[in-house]
Each structure stands twice: as C-alpha cells, then as structure tokens.
Design a protein around this motif. Structure first.
Motif, PDB file in Angstrom:
ATOM      1  N   TRP A  62       0.783  -1.441  -0.085  1.00  0.00           N
ATOM      2  CA  TRP A  62      -0.091   0.012   0.039  1.00  0.00           C
ATOM      3  C   TRP A  62       0.761   1.425  -0.116  1.00  0.00           C
ATOM      4  O   TRP A  62       0.571   2.188  -0.664  1.00  0.00           O
ATOM      5  CB  TRP A  62      -0.999   0.033   1.175  1.00  0.00           C
ATOM      6  CG  TRP A  62      -2.242  -1.097   0.745  1.00  0.00           C
ATOM      7  CD1 TRP A  62      -2.280  -2.259   1.471  1.00  0.00           C
ATOM      8  CD2 TRP A  62      -3.124  -0.643  -0.010  1.00  0.00           C
ATOM      9  NE1 TRP A  62      -3.451  -2.792   1.014  1.00  0.00           N
ATOM     10  CE2 TRP A  62      -3.827  -1.992   0.150  1.00  0.00           C
ATOM     11  CE3 TRP A  62      -3.480   0.155  -1.207  1.00  0.00           C
ATOM     12  CZ2 TRP A  62      -5.121  -2.227  -0.911  1.00  0.00           C
ATOM     13  CZ3 TRP A  62      -4.506  -0.061  -2.010  1.00  0.00           C
ATOM     14  CH2 TRP A  62      -5.243  -1.114  -1.782  1.00  0.00           C
ATOM     15  N   ASN A 103      -8.276  -5.371  -3.837  1.00  0.00           N
ATOM     16  CA  ASN A 103      -8.308  -3.934  -3.616  1.00  0.00           C
ATOM     17  C   ASN A 103      -7.065  -2.994  -4.409  1.00  0.00           C
ATOM     18  O   ASN A 103      -7.454  -2.060  -5.167  1.00  0.00           O
ATOM     19  CB  ASN A 103      -8.562  -3.418  -2.263  1.00  0.00           C
ATOM     20  CG  ASN A 103      -9.839  -3.694  -1.723  1.00  0.00           C
ATOM     21  OD1 ASN A 103     -10.766  -3.698  -2.708  1.00  0.00           O
ATOM     22  ND2 ASN A 103      -9.983  -3.834  -0.405  1.00  0.00           N
ATOM     23  N   GLU A 137     -10.127  -4.265   4.597  1.00  0.00           N
ATOM     24  CA  GLU A 137     -10.080  -4.285   3.174  1.00  0.00           C
ATOM     25  C   GLU A 137     -11.755  -4.173   2.684  1.00  0.00           C
ATOM     26  O   GLU A 137     -11.967  -3.622   1.479  1.00  0.00           O
ATOM     27  CB  GLU A 137      -9.595  -5.438   2.679  1.00  0.00           C
ATOM     28  CG  GLU A 137      -8.103  -5.497   2.797  1.00  0.00           C
ATOM     29  CD  GLU A 137      -7.330  -4.153   2.578  1.00  0.00           C
ATOM     30  OE1 GLU A 137      -7.841  -3.912   1.052  1.00  0.00           O
ATOM     31  OE2 GLU A 137      -6.217  -3.802   2.467  1.00  0.00           O
ATOM     32  N   ARG A 140     -12.433  -0.430   2.670  1.00  0.00           N
ATOM     33  CA  ARG A 140     -11.531   0.160   1.777  1.00  0.00           C
ATOM     34  C   ARG A 140     -12.355  -0.110   0.215  1.00  0.00           C
ATOM     35  O   ARG A 140     -12.207   0.726  -0.568  1.00  0.00           O
ATOM     36  CB  ARG A 140     -10.116  -0.324   1.461  1.00  0.00           C
ATOM     37  CG  ARG A 140      -9.256   0.429   0.416  1.00  0.00           C
ATOM     38  CD  ARG A 140      -7.838  -0.443   0.105  1.00  0.00           C
ATOM     39  NE  ARG A 140      -7.130  -0.742   1.378  1.00  0.00           N
ATOM     40  CZ  ARG A 140      -6.109   0.010   1.606  1.00  0.00           C
ATOM     41  NH1 ARG A 140      -6.028   1.113   1.315  1.00  0.00           N
ATOM     42  NH2 ARG A 140      -5.486  -0.756   2.757  1.00  0.00           N
ATOM     43  N   TYR A 144     -13.954   2.811  -2.245  1.00  0.00           N
ATOM     44  CA  TYR A 144     -13.368   2.804  -3.728  1.00  0.00           C
ATOM     45  C   TYR A 144     -14.777   2.621  -4.764  1.00  0.00           C
ATOM     46  O   TYR A 144     -14.921   3.370  -5.693  1.00  0.00           O
ATOM     47  CB  TYR A 144     -12.342   2.003  -4.099  1.00  0.00           C
ATOM     48  CG  TYR A 144     -11.123   2.890  -3.751  1.00  0.00           C
ATOM     49  CD1 TYR A 144     -10.325   3.789  -4.921  1.00  0.00           C
ATOM     50  CD2 TYR A 144     -10.272   2.506  -2.576  1.00  0.00           C
ATOM     51  CE1 TYR A 144      -9.495   4.515  -4.295  1.00  0.00           C
ATOM     52  CE2 TYR A 144      -9.221   3.140  -2.358  1.00  0.00           C
ATOM     53  CZ  TYR A 144      -8.693   4.107  -3.339  1.00  0.00           C
ATOM     54  OH  TYR A 144      -7.519   4.829  -2.906  1.00  0.00           O
TER      55      TYR A 144
END
Length: 168
Positions: A62, A103, A137, A140, A144
């Motif tokens: 990341w 992701n 996640e 996340r 998104y």
C-alpha cells in the motif's frame, strides 16, 4: 517489543510520506515476523506473528501504491502491481492478503491514466463480497466503490456505498 518497534517505525515513515523507507521498514517487519515464527512456543504467538507478517507485507504494498497515486507515474504503478503480484503468489491462501491484492488491483485500475472505472468497480465489489470478513479491506472496497460510482455518474449507488461504509 522489537516487532512492535519496527511496526511503529514503518507507520511513522508512512505518515511522513517517506515511501521508500516505509516500504523497507514493512519488509523488515515481515522478515522479522517470519524468522520469529520458528521460535514461537504457543499457538497464540504463532498466530500473532503470522498476522503481523501478512499485515506488514500488505502495508508495504500500500505504501508503494500510495506513492504511485501521488506521482501518477506509470513506473510507480508498475512497481506496485509487481509487488502485489508477488504477494498474490506468496500468500495465495491468506484471505486478508488476497483482499488487499484485489483492492490494490482495483486502485491501480481506478487511479492510473486511462484506467477503466468499471473494471475497478468490479474488483472492489469482488473484494467486498469474497473477502467480507476482513473489515479493513471491506471498508476500503466500499470507499473505492463509492468513488467509482461517483465518477460514473451514479450518485444513488455512490450514496448507498457510503451509507454501507458508515454502518460498517
């Protein structure tokens, strides 16, 4: 305590935007945890070290992806993709790592120049559904998804994802 110190160093370097240093620090955490596994004497200690190893591996990626998003450099995106490709191979049975990988592929598609927002959206949806048990996640992916839907002009879908994120 040594493991925790390495983790804190990596977090500080990340917060300071020192991408290369932070990536190396997360690699140190991953390596330290991996080597400490052989000396772990309880199942709890082994689980903790395994989780630390895999978390550090994903966070190292990341950091590289954050750099790519900041610079918009195709070389930085390629480096981040190569890193996550290697993670997918090394940790293919780890659900949290594979959630991060999925992701990350979505973020790369979303953020790169000329990226396909629909492809990115499908990757984020996959991460949410397939790896739902990983809270970080999943959150996340919802964030998104909302960004993709906003870019695609679907304000209702965007709001739904943001509402789900808030509940989550």
């Amino acid at each position: 305590w040594e493991l925790r110190g390495l983790e804190l160093l990596a977090q500080i370097q990340t917060a300071e935007g020192r991408h290369s240093d932070a990536s190396r620090a997360y690699k140190e955490v991953e390596t330290f945890a991996e080597s400490a596994l052989s000396g772990a004497d309880t199942e709890s200690a082994k689980e903790h070290l395994t989780a630390s190893q895999r978390t550090a591996a994903a966070r190292g990626g990341w950091v590289l992806l954050d750099k790519a998003v900041d610079t918009k450099s195709s070389g930085d995106f390629q480096a981040a993709k190569a890193y996550f490709d290697a993670l997918a191979t090394k940790y293919r049975t780890s659900r949290p790592v594979m959630a991060a990988v999925t992701n990350a592929y979505g973020v790369i598609e979303f953020e790169k120049s000329g990226g396909d927002k629909l492809v990115a959206l499908r990757l984020f949806e996959e991460a949410e559904v397939r790896y739902f048990g990983d809270q970080f996640e999943t959150a996340r992916s919802l964030y998104y998804q909302a960004r993709c839907l906003d870019d695609l002009g679907d304000k209702e879908g965007r709001q739904l994802r943001l509402d789900n994120l808030q509940k989550y």
